[in-house]
Design a protein around this motif. Structure first.
Motif, short mmCIF file in Angstrom:
data_model
loop_
_atom_site.label_atom_id
_atom_site.label_comp_id
_atom_site.label_asym_id
_atom_site.label_seq_id
_atom_site.Cartn_x
_atom_site.Cartn_y
_atom_site.Cartn_z
N ASN A 74 0.85 -1.19 0.00
CA ASN A 74 0.00 0.00 0.00
C ASN A 74 0.89 1.24 0.00
N ASN A 75 0.97 1.88 -1.15
CA ASN A 75 1.87 3.02 -1.31
C ASN A 75 1.25 4.35 -0.89
N GLY A 76 -0.04 4.34 -0.57
CA GLY A 76 -0.71 5.61 -0.35
C GLY A 76 -1.22 5.88 1.05
N ILE A 77 -1.28 4.86 1.92
CA ILE A 77 -1.87 5.08 3.24
C ILE A 77 -1.01 6.02 4.07
N PRO A 78 -1.60 7.00 4.74
CA PRO A 78 -0.82 7.94 5.57
C PRO A 78 -0.24 7.23 6.80
N ILE A 79 1.04 7.51 7.08
CA ILE A 79 1.72 6.93 8.24
C ILE A 79 2.35 8.03 9.07
N ILE A 80 2.02 8.05 10.35
CA ILE A 80 2.64 8.96 11.31
C ILE A 80 3.43 8.13 12.31
N PHE A 81 4.70 8.49 12.52
CA PHE A 81 5.51 7.81 13.51
C PHE A 81 5.47 8.58 14.84
N LEU A 82 5.39 7.82 15.93
CA LEU A 82 5.54 8.38 17.27
C LEU A 82 6.93 7.98 17.76
N THR A 83 7.74 8.95 18.15
CA THR A 83 9.10 8.61 18.52
C THR A 83 9.66 9.54 19.59
N ALA A 84 10.54 8.97 20.43
CA ALA A 84 11.24 9.77 21.41
C ALA A 84 12.52 10.31 20.80
N LYS A 85 12.87 9.83 19.60
CA LYS A 85 14.08 10.27 18.92
C LYS A 85 13.78 11.50 18.08
N SER A 86 14.73 12.42 18.03
CA SER A 86 14.48 13.64 17.24
C SER A 86 15.70 14.07 16.43
N GLN A 87 16.76 13.23 16.41
CA GLN A 87 17.92 13.58 15.60
C GLN A 87 17.58 13.48 14.12
N THR A 88 18.27 14.28 13.32
CA THR A 88 17.97 14.32 11.88
C THR A 88 18.04 12.93 11.26
N LYS A 89 19.05 12.13 11.61
CA LYS A 89 19.21 10.81 10.99
C LYS A 89 18.03 9.90 11.31
N ASP A 90 17.45 10.05 12.52
CA ASP A 90 16.30 9.23 12.90
C ASP A 90 15.06 9.65 12.13
N VAL A 91 14.90 10.96 11.97
CA VAL A 91 13.76 11.47 11.21
C VAL A 91 13.85 11.03 9.76
N LEU A 92 15.04 11.17 9.17
CA LEU A 92 15.25 10.75 7.78
C LEU A 92 15.02 9.25 7.61
N GLU A 93 15.41 8.48 8.61
CA GLU A 93 15.18 7.04 8.56
C GLU A 93 13.70 6.73 8.49
N GLY A 94 12.91 7.49 9.25
CA GLY A 94 11.46 7.31 9.23
C GLY A 94 10.86 7.61 7.87
N PHE A 95 11.29 8.70 7.25
CA PHE A 95 10.79 9.06 5.93
C PHE A 95 11.24 8.03 4.89
N LYS A 96 12.46 7.53 5.06
CA LYS A 96 12.99 6.53 4.13
C LYS A 96 12.12 5.27 4.12
N HIS A 97 11.56 4.93 5.26
CA HIS A 97 10.74 3.73 5.36
C HIS A 97 9.25 3.99 5.12
N GLY A 98 8.93 5.14 4.57
CA GLY A 98 7.56 5.38 4.13
C GLY A 98 6.73 6.26 5.03
N GLY A 99 7.33 6.87 6.04
CA GLY A 99 6.55 7.74 6.92
C GLY A 99 6.19 9.05 6.24
N ASN A 100 5.01 9.56 6.54
CA ASN A 100 4.59 10.86 6.03
C ASN A 100 4.83 11.97 7.04
#
Length: 226
Positions: A74-100
């Protein structure tokens, strides 16, 4: 009666999960709560929700892995991640895996609800703007495809969203702070660096048409020239 929005919440902390679930259920959501990634995948396959809210750190299957597996079907479903991490690399990792989008813990329920509706509105907007011409390119916003002379290249969710906003203001300035707040939720330094990375990726993808450029407008933002 307004149809309820089906939402999958994957949160391994029972008390937080229950609070979020009950709060969303008072706002016209039908919430399915899972306490680990494997359970969340089973619920997703059975219930076919319209939006996903996934904790990053979960037992059995983490949020990034879960999102990656769901994106394969499913390429279109909206995904929001909840995370205690806020470093740029962690955020980018989330987007890389399909997070919106992502929310840093602790977060307010009002902010979560606003972000959910913003993503759902974008999905509806995509349906009305499925094909956009950018020079020699055809940009299919719905399918997240950039096509040049019958050769198609897939875009990530973040690339697609950013290109959409640039395309809506062709040859005009896209305000940097606006798009950061719209797509990243905040215009802080780390998000700005993240956006610069995505701008660079889009420039490379658009090189096939020399008449198409994304230029910096110092102090203001970006402009898609075509």
């Amino acid at each position: 009666m307004t149809k309820k929005i089906k939402l999958l919440l994957a949160e391994d902390e029972p008390s937080l999960g229950q609070i979020v679930k009950e709060s969303l259920e008072t706002r016209n959501f039908e919430v399915f709560h899972a306490e680990n990634g494997e359970e969340a995948l089973e619920i997703y396959q059975k219930e076919q929700p319209e939006v996903l809210v996934l904790d990053v750190m979960m037992p059995k299957k983490d949020g990034f892995t879960l999102a990656k597996e769901i994106r394969e079907e499913n390429n279109g479903i909206p995904i929001i991640f909840l995370t205690a991490k806020s470093q740029t690399k962690d955020v980018l990792e989330g987007f890389k895996h399909g997070g919106n989008d992502y929310l840093k813990k602790p977060f307010s329920m009002e902010e979560l609800i606003v972000r959910i509706h913003a993503l759902l509105n974008r999905i509806n907007l995509k349906k009305d703007n499925s094909k956009i011409n950018i020079g020699e390119f055809n940009f299919n916003y719905t399918k997240q495809l950039l096509t040049h002379k019958e050769q198609s290249e897939p875009l990530t969710h973040r690339e697609s969203e950013l290109l959409f906003h640039l395309s809506q203001k062709k040859n005009e300035i896209l305000d940097r702070a606006f798009v950061l707040k719209k797509l990243w939720g905040d215009d802080d330094f780390f998000n700005a660096r993240s956006m610069d990375v995505f701008i660079s990726k889009l420039r490379k993808k658009l090189k096939k048409d020399t008449n198409v450029q994304i230029i910096n407008v110092r102090g203001y933002g970006y402009k898609l020239i075509c």
